[in-house]
Write an enzyme that holds these catalytic residues in place. Structure first.
Site, PDB file in Angstrom:
ATOM      1  N   CYS A 173      54.988  36.481  32.980  1.00  0.00           N
ATOM      2  CA  CYS A 173      54.019  37.288  33.600  1.00  0.00           C
ATOM      3  C   CYS A 173      53.625  38.493  32.427  1.00  0.00           C
ATOM      4  CB  CYS A 173      54.567  38.110  34.703  1.00  0.00           C
ATOM      5  SG  CYS A 173      53.494  39.205  35.503  1.00  0.00           S
TER       6      CYS A 173
ATOM      7  N   GLU B  87      42.931  31.897  42.270  1.00  0.00           N
ATOM      8  CA  GLU B  87      43.797  31.439  43.158  1.00  0.00           C
ATOM      9  C   GLU B  87      42.799  30.639  44.355  1.00  0.00           C
ATOM     10  OE1 GLU B  87      46.867  33.984  44.662  1.00  0.00           O
ATOM     11  OE2 GLU B  87      47.598  34.252  42.740  1.00  0.00           O
TER      12      GLU B  87
ATOM     13  N   HIS C 199      46.636  33.892  35.021  1.00  0.00           N
ATOM     14  CA  HIS C 199      45.586  33.196  35.939  1.00  0.00           C
ATOM     15  C   HIS C 199      44.364  32.872  35.145  1.00  0.00           C
ATOM     16  CE1 HIS C 199      47.813  34.597  39.381  1.00  0.00           C
ATOM     17  NE2 HIS C 199      46.972  34.271  40.058  1.00  0.00           N
TER      18      HIS C 199
ATOM     19  N   ASP D  99      57.589  34.795  37.169  1.00  0.00           N
ATOM     20  CA  ASP D  99      56.330  35.513  37.200  1.00  0.00           C
ATOM     21  C   ASP D  99      56.196  36.365  38.472  1.00  0.00           C
ATOM     22  OD1 ASP D  99      53.656  36.069  36.414  1.00  0.00           O
ATOM     23  OD2 ASP D  99      53.145  34.406  38.012  1.00  0.00           O
TER      24      ASP D  99
END
Ligand code: DGL
Length: 267
Positions: free
Chosen positions: A73, A152, A186, A10
């Site tokens: 990814c 994050e 994410h 990723d």
């Protein structure tokens, strides 16, 4: 051969949501993960640059003698699947087709939303894959770049995240989608805020989970499943110093992480 690890890569930390899905579905498999934390994010970069990075990332995994490659990814899967397939000469799975197939299966009204990075949305990879499965489906895509730093930061239920989700997803809500692909590593972390912004009835498709099912099928087809009953070895490599990755990573992985190593050959 079968005890060799599955290689997963990723742009950084997000791919750990895919590793989490793989570990749940294939608990006996050894895994080597590479996150390109020195060059993340890939989402705002040009396809040419992402293709160059992807070739280097896959070379690193090949040096670890993996039996197959999973592109965790979405951005790389969108713009560089061919590069990875050409380099690897091994079975390769990206996240786009599994996610698109799962979405078509879930959608009754044939109105599917896709959210992802700028590069993923601009590539039309999900739209093309959905149409490949069912050409009658209407697809509504939207880039949601701010979700990456919010995930994050761990701002899962923060009011800022709720506001950003409403702002990004309102146009998709107006289109009356019944299924939404979380087309970025994410986004599963922000599942709740995203679900609230599009209504409870909309099915959210986690491309990572759909990919784990595709990996299982591919291992079966190639007779590559690891039969060993030993506790599997899951190794993590990153291109920058490991400290931040380890700190945030456990939230993405959903469990404690072992040692994280700096990958050789990246600066
Ligand atoms: N891993 C990327 C993706 O799934 C998100 C982070 C980035 O922009 O590099 O598209």
């Amino acid at each position: 051969m079968n005890s060799k690890p599955i290689g997963v890569f990723d742009s950084g930390i997000g791919g750990l949501t895919v590793v989490r899905a793989l570990m749940r579905r294939l608990p006996k498999e050894n895994i080597v993960y590479f996150g390109d934390t020195a060059r993340v994010p890939y989402g705002p970069k040009s396809p040419q640059v992402v293709r160059e990075y992807a070739a280097q990332d896959v070379d690193f995994l090949l040096s670890k003698d993996v039996k197959m490659v999973v592109i965790a990814c979405n951005t790389v899967s969108s713009v560089a699947l061919d590069v990875v397939q050409k380099d690897a000469k091994l079975p390769v799975v990206g996240v786009i087709l599994p996610g698109a197939t799962a979405a078509v299966k879930a959608s009754k009204k044939k109105r599917i939303g896709v959210i992802g990075t700028r590069a993923t949305v601009n590539s039309n990879a999900y739209t093309n894959a959905i149409r490949q499965v069912d050409e009658e489906v209407e697809v509504f895509a939207r880039e949601c770049p701010l979700f990456v730093p919010l995930a994050e930061e761990g701002w899962v239920d923060h009011k800022v995240t709720v506001m950003v989700a409403k702002e990004y997803l309102f146009p998709l809500k107006l289109e009356k989608i019944d299924t939404l692909i979380l087309g970025c590593t994410h986004y599963p972390i922000l599942h709740r805020a995203i679900q609230d912004a599009v209504d409870g009835g909309v099915a959210l498709i986690d491309s990572g989970e759909a990919t784990a099912i595709a990996v299982e099928k591919l291992l079966e087809q190639h007779n590559l499943r690891n039969p060993s009953e030993r506790i599997p070895n899951v190794q993590f490599y990153v291109s920058d110093v490991p400290a931040k990755f380890t700190e945030i990573g456990e939230r993405f992985l959903g469990q404690r992480m072992g040692r994280v190593q700096k990958a050789e050959g990246f600066g």
